[in-house]
Design a protein around this motif. Sequence first.
Motif, short mmCIF file in Angstrom:
data_model
loop_
_atom_site.label_atom_id
_atom_site.label_comp_id
_atom_site.label_asym_id
_atom_site.label_seq_id
_atom_site.Cartn_x
_atom_site.Cartn_y
_atom_site.Cartn_z
N ALA A 209 0.85 -1.18 0.00
CA ALA A 209 0.00 0.00 0.00
C ALA A 209 0.89 1.23 0.00
O ALA A 209 1.63 1.47 0.96
CB ALA A 209 -0.92 0.00 1.22
N ILE A 210 0.85 1.99 -1.10
CA ILE A 210 1.57 3.26 -1.18
C ILE A 210 0.54 4.35 -0.90
O ILE A 210 -0.40 4.54 -1.68
CB ILE A 210 2.26 3.46 -2.54
CG1 ILE A 210 3.32 2.37 -2.77
CG2 ILE A 210 2.93 4.83 -2.60
CD1 ILE A 210 2.85 1.20 -3.56
N ILE A 211 0.72 5.05 0.21
CA ILE A 211 -0.34 5.87 0.78
C ILE A 211 0.02 7.36 0.69
O ILE A 211 0.85 7.86 1.46
CB ILE A 211 -0.57 5.50 2.26
CG1 ILE A 211 -0.76 3.97 2.40
CG2 ILE A 211 -1.76 6.25 2.84
CD1 ILE A 211 -0.69 3.47 3.83
N PRO A 212 -0.57 8.09 -0.26
CA PRO A 212 -0.35 9.54 -0.31
C PRO A 212 -0.86 10.20 0.96
O PRO A 212 -1.86 9.77 1.55
CB PRO A 212 -1.17 9.98 -1.53
CG PRO A 212 -1.26 8.75 -2.39
CD PRO A 212 -1.37 7.62 -1.40
N PRO A 276 -2.53 12.83 -8.32
CA PRO A 276 -1.37 13.16 -9.16
C PRO A 276 -0.39 12.00 -9.24
O PRO A 276 -0.03 11.40 -8.24
CB PRO A 276 -0.75 14.36 -8.42
CG PRO A 276 -1.88 14.95 -7.63
CD PRO A 276 -2.73 13.79 -7.22
N GLY A 277 0.01 11.67 -10.47
CA GLY A 277 0.94 10.57 -10.67
C GLY A 277 0.28 9.25 -11.02
O GLY A 277 0.94 8.33 -11.50
N VAL A 323 7.69 8.19 -8.33
CA VAL A 323 6.75 8.87 -9.23
C VAL A 323 5.96 9.92 -8.47
O VAL A 323 5.81 11.07 -8.92
CB VAL A 323 5.79 7.86 -9.89
CG1 VAL A 323 4.75 8.59 -10.74
CG2 VAL A 323 6.57 6.86 -10.73
N PHE A 324 5.46 9.56 -7.31
CA PHE A 324 4.75 10.54 -6.49
C PHE A 324 5.67 11.71 -6.11
O PHE A 324 5.23 12.87 -6.09
CB PHE A 324 4.20 9.87 -5.22
CG PHE A 324 2.90 9.15 -5.42
CD1 PHE A 324 1.79 9.81 -5.90
CD2 PHE A 324 2.78 7.80 -5.11
CE1 PHE A 324 0.58 9.16 -6.08
CE2 PHE A 324 1.57 7.14 -5.28
CZ PHE A 324 0.47 7.82 -5.76
N ASP A 325 6.92 11.42 -5.81
CA ASP A 325 7.87 12.50 -5.47
C ASP A 325 7.97 13.51 -6.62
O ASP A 325 8.02 14.73 -6.38
CB ASP A 325 9.26 11.92 -5.18
CG ASP A 325 9.33 11.20 -3.84
OD1 ASP A 325 8.42 11.42 -3.00
OD2 ASP A 325 10.28 10.41 -3.64
N SER A 328 5.34 15.92 -6.43
CA SER A 328 5.30 16.64 -5.15
C SER A 328 4.24 16.10 -4.21
O SER A 328 3.59 16.85 -3.48
CB SER A 328 5.08 18.14 -5.39
OG SER A 328 6.11 18.68 -6.19
N VAL A 329 4.04 14.79 -4.23
CA VAL A 329 3.08 14.12 -3.34
C VAL A 329 3.86 13.31 -2.31
O VAL A 329 4.59 12.37 -2.66
CB VAL A 329 2.12 13.20 -4.11
CG1 VAL A 329 1.19 12.45 -3.15
CG2 VAL A 329 1.30 14.01 -5.10
N GLU A 330 3.71 13.66 -1.05
CA GLU A 330 4.36 12.91 0.02
C GLU A 330 3.63 11.59 0.24
O GLU A 330 2.39 11.54 0.23
CB GLU A 330 4.35 13.72 1.31
CG GLU A 330 5.04 13.03 2.48
CD GLU A 330 4.90 13.78 3.79
OE1 GLU A 330 5.29 13.22 4.84
OE2 GLU A 330 4.38 14.93 3.78
#
Length: 350
Positions: A209-212, A276-277, A323-325, A328-330
Amino acid sequence: MVSYTINVPATSANIGPGYDVMGLSLSLYLTVTAQVSETDSSGAVTLVYEGENQSGLPLDPRRNLITSTALYVLECNGFSEFPRATQVTVNNRIPLGRGLGSSGAAVVAGVLLANAVGQLNLTQQRMLDYCLMIEHHPDNVAAALVGGFVASYLVDVDRSGNIPASEADQAQRERELSAQAADSSIRLPQENIGHFLQLGCSPLIKAIAIIPQFELATSKARAVLPKQYETKDVVFNLQRLAVLTTALGREKPDPWLIYRAMADKVHQPYRMHLVPGLPEILKTFDPDNTPGLLGVCLSGAGPTILVLAIDNFDKIAAQIRAVFDRHSVETKYQVLDIVSEGATCQMSSK
């Protein structure tokens, strides 16, 4: 003092093509502990939160989703309040508003809480009925309640006429009807409004789980979906869903079979702009260029990304987080087991 400890797993719904149908239960838990007084019959409820994932959650028992669900179930069974003074302590490790079933877990916990403190002896099916009066989609609550890889659907059932009921069902029904007769505002659930099937899932598969670190309301994510779909898009999803239900249960998972079966044209294309992403993630990673990966999709309504994999879990997470980086999504991530056991309730006495 009697104490009940309730554990409800997080869930990921849809799993690509299974919109409002499929759910996976994951090794991340909402824990609710209820300490019930043996001498104080006032029915007072004290609500306490511990740990993370509590921001903005109400402590008023009539407004909190866990305790208001419990009160609804109790009222349907002849109680106007909790039978005895109860302290409810909540430790929620499921991130809120991230597509990991936090609200579904709260509803399931509330139903189990009422079943425990009211000594209602509800069947699992009846508990699902109560859940579905509040959470109108079965994918998360069914998986949270029963565990594993779960397919579910809703149906209207007419149980009128001379259909016999078991003794346990009859006693439960008489209790509910008596409560409704005393208070006509009580709305009882229909019986058997939700059905489910636990499917096989290879023990080799884990969920990443990649959690923004932002919330996405389910209502907002649903609002962007069209009212009508083209037949070819519905058929696309049905074809893949039929394959996915069996592919995940194979002893040795087939990466490309699962990857292609997790494609979707019903909800993810319309939600791309909300995360985003997401377009880049869905388009970039596949079993050839990302060893160990089986499939990638939006978890529920998002914004969490769910990756099913059999190896290289941390490396896969790092690649997707990169990709999230760039957008600009932490993010944070967790590698989770797909758990076969759903919600549990254990009692202890002091």
